[in-house]
Design an enzyme around this catalytic site. Structure first.
Site, PDB file in Angstrom:
ATOM      1  N   CYS A   1      -3.491  -5.548  -5.474  1.00  0.00           N
ATOM      2  CA  CYS A   1      -4.230  -6.451  -6.540  1.00  0.00           C
ATOM      3  C   CYS A   1      -3.650  -7.774  -6.259  1.00  0.00           C
ATOM      4  CB  CYS A   1      -4.075  -6.028  -8.034  1.00  0.00           C
ATOM      5  SG  CYS A   1      -4.467  -7.515  -9.285  1.00  0.00           S
ATOM      6  N   ASN A   2      -4.452  -8.603  -5.866  1.00  0.00           N
ATOM      7  CA  ASN A   2      -3.809 -10.027  -5.302  1.00  0.00           C
ATOM      8  C   ASN A   2      -3.015 -10.574  -6.690  1.00  0.00           C
ATOM      9  OD1 ASN A   2      -4.808 -11.176  -2.609  1.00  0.00           O
ATOM     10  ND2 ASN A   2      -6.359  -9.706  -3.500  1.00  0.00           N
TER      11      ASN A   2
ATOM     12  N   CYS B   1      -8.578 -11.627  -3.500  1.00  0.00           N
ATOM     13  CA  CYS B   1      -8.948 -10.794  -4.597  1.00  0.00           C
ATOM     14  C   CYS B   1      -9.556  -9.446  -3.829  1.00  0.00           C
ATOM     15  CB  CYS B   1      -9.737 -11.568  -5.647  1.00  0.00           C
ATOM     16  SG  CYS B   1     -10.282 -10.533  -6.980  1.00  0.00           S
ATOM     17  N   THR B   2      -9.192  -8.426  -4.350  1.00  0.00           N
ATOM     18  CA  THR B   2      -9.830  -7.188  -4.100  1.00  0.00           C
ATOM     19  C   THR B   2     -11.263  -6.951  -3.952  1.00  0.00           C
ATOM     20  OG1 THR B   2      -9.142  -6.588  -6.180  1.00  0.00           O
ATOM     21  CG2 THR B   2      -7.989  -5.485  -4.450  1.00  0.00           C
TER      22      THR B   2
END
Lengths: 255, 255
Positions: free
Chosen positions: B51-52, B169-170
């Protein structure tokens, strides 16, 4: 605050774990109970579950946890107001995924008016738009059309068209102008926040002592609790409340 | 799973408390540590903070909590890949509010390439679009233009325009087609998921024993943990993973 200017308010936003609208009923119920217990410690005389999703699935659990304090949800007042507003009994509700899936509005409307026809539509992107403050212009309009045109297609005065639309999420009144532009001028738009404030006033008149603040000379005090990010609470809360919130007014708590 | 087909995987989605992208650094760090501790109990040999936002603010805390296990975040591999991909050194990053505000991508890119110019843009509505599966068509296109046109205005081959865009972002790779249509064909789009998978492969080759699954004959097993709503995890997870996830594959845990 407008409906009950002499009362003191304490507002808790579970900002660490929001949004509730996409969570399971079990988790929403658990989080709502934790929030209610935290508020009960402040000696509240009335508790408003001012979140449609929490009202839809969490009210019984909240009532169990804080006995002796009246608990007002937003679904019942919203449903009653929609039934009063509607001539045809054809009522549309837009809400979060969780509120729609649980069927609470549908059931509450049918309890008030057994001949009603209810159209329930989840509108999850409205939550993100309101949080970001992107409430007017081409983007929210295209999203409003995406959700609302399937409900409100056909001639403006067609008898099959809903004549009433319930804004079944605290965030949606921020988008009221855009929603109005899509559904047209003849649809009655019901904001459950207003009808809930009236329900609280009735509850207080019927059951409770007059506002303590009037006696103590502190009438109308407001206190904010948040579970995360005072900065973000101040920024977004000021927009929702339509008055500035100062960081010093917000206390960070853990649930 | 594609990069390391012989490894077993255990995936934890903190679905009860998502999204992390709007939370404070303190809360993201605390939740990330709780998630890492839960995964450490399964005896993992490597932990990916995929997760970013959690990578941007939670890595030190996660490393403290699970000593002896290598921890790979997604920011460093994404930043390195962007620096490799960019000819001009002008690199745009779109990410959540939390990731952009923390400045982790900006700092990581400048560590790899001190002459880089980084343009960081929060794109919070992309998260809601990806979750709702609304990834193509007029609505995501108008939102992509809203976020990206300020970064990519001007002539397509202008030297002042970024030549590389990091999907930080994912959720954003779900919108890659729409993003591509807005930025045009000449921009290099870096998906940190892919570059992180390669970083994990390198890590495993350098430091660790070969996959246990190969020995045990269970290579490639996948297990899913979620903190809420198996239904929703199955529905959205299947779309993200591009293969069906069965409800029986998902275990509900509490953090």
């Amino acid at each position: 605050m407008e409906a009950l200017p002499d009362e003191d308010f304490i507002y808790l936003g579970d900002t660490a774990r929001l949004p509730y609208g996409t969570k399971s009923p079990q988790t929403v119920a658990r989080y709502s109970q934790q929030a209610a217990e935290a508020l009960a410690e402040y000696g509240v005389k009335c508790l408003v579950v001012a979140c449609n999703t929490a009202s839809a699935v969490g009210l019984p659990g909240v009532r169990d946890r804080i006995e002796g304090v009246p608990v007002v949800g937003v679904i019942e007042p919203g449903a009653a107001a929609a039934c009063d507003a509607s001539a045809s009994g054809r009522i549309a509700v837009i809400a979060t995924e969780g509120t729609v899936r649980g069927g609470a509005y549908q059931q509450a409307i049918l309890r008030h008016r057994s001949d009603a026809v209810v159209f329930a539509q989840p509108a999850p992107l409205f939550v993100a738009l309101a949080e970001e403050g992107l409430c007017e212009g081409a983007i929210p309009e295209s999203i409003a059309r995406h959700y609302l045109e399937p409900l409100f297609d056909g001639a403006t005065r067609s008898p099959s068209r809903p004549d009433t639309l319930v804004l079944g999420c605290t965030h949606f009144p921020m988008l009221a102008g855009t929603i109005r532009s899509v559904v047209g001028p003849h649809v009655r738009i019901v904001d459950s926040a207003k009808t809930t404030a009236h329900a609280v006033r009735e509850q207080l008149q019927e059951q409770l002592q007059p506002a303590a603040g009037v006696v103590a000379g502190t009438a109308g005090a407001v206190r904010f609790l948040a579970t995360d990010s005072v900065d973000r609470f101040v920024r977004i809360g000021s927009r929702f409340l339509a008055r500035p919130i100062a960081p010093e007014e917000v206390e960070l708590i853990d649930l």
